[in-house]
Design an enzyme around this catalytic site. Sequence first.
Site, PDB file in Angstrom:
ATOM      1  N   ASN A 158      -5.441  -1.497   2.875  1.00  0.00           N
ATOM      2  CA  ASN A 158      -4.651  -1.576   1.655  1.00  0.00           C
ATOM      3  C   ASN A 158      -5.533  -1.024   0.544  1.00  0.00           C
ATOM      4  O   ASN A 158      -6.604  -1.558   0.298  1.00  0.00           O
ATOM      5  CB  ASN A 158      -4.287  -3.049   1.367  1.00  0.00           C
ATOM      6  CG  ASN A 158      -3.708  -3.256  -0.026  1.00  0.00           C
ATOM      7  OD1 ASN A 158      -3.881  -4.305  -0.621  1.00  0.00           O
ATOM      8  ND2 ASN A 158      -3.011  -2.282  -0.558  1.00  0.00           N
ATOM      9  N   GLY A 159      -5.075   0.052  -0.090  1.00  0.00           N
ATOM     10  CA  GLY A 159      -5.871   0.616  -1.176  1.00  0.00           C
ATOM     11  C   GLY A 159      -6.096   2.092  -0.983  1.00  0.00           C
ATOM     12  O   GLY A 159      -5.326   2.772  -0.293  1.00  0.00           O
ATOM     13  N   GLY A 204       5.101  -3.423   1.110  1.00  0.00           N
ATOM     14  CA  GLY A 204       5.339  -2.160   1.787  1.00  0.00           C
ATOM     15  C   GLY A 204       6.590  -2.230   2.625  1.00  0.00           C
ATOM     16  O   GLY A 204       6.732  -3.132   3.455  1.00  0.00           O
ATOM     17  N   CYS A 256       0.207  -1.287   0.162  1.00  0.00           N
ATOM     18  CA  CYS A 256       0.252  -1.856   1.500  1.00  0.00           C
ATOM     19  C   CYS A 256      -0.066  -3.333   1.501  1.00  0.00           C
ATOM     20  O   CYS A 256      -0.574  -3.891   0.528  1.00  0.00           O
ATOM     21  CB  CYS A 256      -0.797  -1.195   2.406  1.00  0.00           C
ATOM     22  SG  CYS A 256      -0.934   0.575   2.262  1.00  0.00           S
ATOM     23  N   TYR A 303       2.859  -7.628 -11.635  1.00  0.00           N
ATOM     24  CA  TYR A 303       4.065  -7.185 -10.926  1.00  0.00           C
ATOM     25  C   TYR A 303       4.011  -7.327  -9.408  1.00  0.00           C
ATOM     26  O   TYR A 303       4.957  -7.762  -8.778  1.00  0.00           O
ATOM     27  CB  TYR A 303       4.328  -5.715 -11.262  1.00  0.00           C
ATOM     28  CG  TYR A 303       5.447  -5.074 -10.464  1.00  0.00           C
ATOM     29  CD1 TYR A 303       6.768  -5.146 -10.914  1.00  0.00           C
ATOM     30  CD2 TYR A 303       5.194  -4.420  -9.262  1.00  0.00           C
ATOM     31  CE1 TYR A 303       7.801  -4.582 -10.176  1.00  0.00           C
ATOM     32  CE2 TYR A 303       6.222  -3.860  -8.516  1.00  0.00           C
ATOM     33  CZ  TYR A 303       7.521  -3.932  -8.975  1.00  0.00           C
ATOM     34  OH  TYR A 303       8.537  -3.379  -8.245  1.00  0.00           O
TER      35      TYR A 303
END
Length: 464
Positions: A116-117, A43, A17, A256
């Site tokens: 996020n996570g 996302g 996210c 990445y």
Amino acid sequence: MEIMPYQSTKRIPRDKCGVFGIFGHPEAARLAYFGLYALQHRGQKSAGIVSHDGYRTWMHRGIGLVPVVFTEENLLYLKGSTALGHVLDSSGDIATVDVQPFTATHKGRAISVAHNGSITNIRELRQELQAQGAIFHSATDSEVVVHFLARCGDMGLDAALQTIFSKIKGAFSLLLLVDDTLVAVRDPRGFRPLCLGRLHDGGYVVASETCALDLVEAQYLRDIEPGEILLIDSNGLRSVSLERDHPRFCIFEQVYFARPDSNIFGINVYQSRKRMGEALADERRIDADLVMPFPDSGTCAALGYAQAAGIPFEMGIIRNHYIGRTFIQPTQSDRASAVRTKLNPVRSFLRGKRVIIVDDSAISGATVQSKMDALHEAGVKEVHLLVSCPPIQFPCAYGIHFPAMDRLLAHGKSIDQICKYLGLDSLHYLSLEGMTAAAGGGSNAYCKACMDGMYPLAIDPDME
Ligand code: SF4
């Protein structure tokens, strides 16, 4: 600090996210829209924005890309000078109720959360809350924060947040809107990035990556510290601290995930990836006609390799920019056709050439195989694959979704087996030491669990 080897083969959640929060701007939702646009790579399955105008909370969320979910009309509807936005990707289908930000009202107080996570003790926390009568409306980790906040009674917001986030374990960067107070929280190890910026006219912005600050012309001030709870309201900024732990920044953000124009954990991603390519050249020299990436994410490392090795850098594969990242596609057949749609070799140029391909991660066996098939069909004489990180062999429990273990290219295979599977003339993965030295910040600062199987934070083996 806990470090433990990978043991479970059960499914774990694989979401990724981006979050964006803004305080003190008359067009907060519009800026949140642009912030989410910059974070779209984090996302692509859903997007949402919640705003607050001092009296009411306004919300618009939906399935799809940011420009699909939002229109000029619904941005106008999102009133107020404070806003919170979220983009989500997931390994599974997303129900509408799971689209973030998650919003609820308790005793006249509006609470919205976007994260996020991954919260690693989510099962235990949900059970605790359900035993007290809580009813959950979604499958998002964020919802437990709302339930705990509702149970804090008359405790002040600062103390309540400190109490709640001392119970919550995991790898998360999370934003809350409590009425019109914007709150940013980063877990004590700082797995996921989160940064703070200042708008020219005085407002504040918090975002997963600095590229989102650039788009709204906010000046980068600093990262939210691991274990910091930052509150932003009409009185300005104030911080509350959680118990700090040894930093474990996600190295995969550098390899990445993050955009090259972002600075992550204080390090520019473009330069970091170029150094990874240079490190590959230190570890493995190959006699070849050209170096090329699988665009776009392998491009920086390929450039670094080509410059260090003195071999021409070429764009032998052309990318169609109008489809998403291939390894997030839901089925094998979709993935193979997505690769063909997304990447097309320049056949007349490549025919008869000895080619070095630099890829950033070579995660999915099917995806890499499709790319290699395309190169062989283009008539190349030799293909040498260099990967700018060690083999990805284990799942991520901390907020990045990979394909299932049996679909990872490197899981359970030797270098020779992978070469044979892909029809390669040679294959080399950057060493752990080479990768972390190139990323900077010291090897011990990073989580590398998907590569070495050593998890710095306990995961619930029954999580699904
Ligand atoms: S397991 Fe891999 S992807 Fe997940 S946080 Fe650690 S380094 Fe990042």
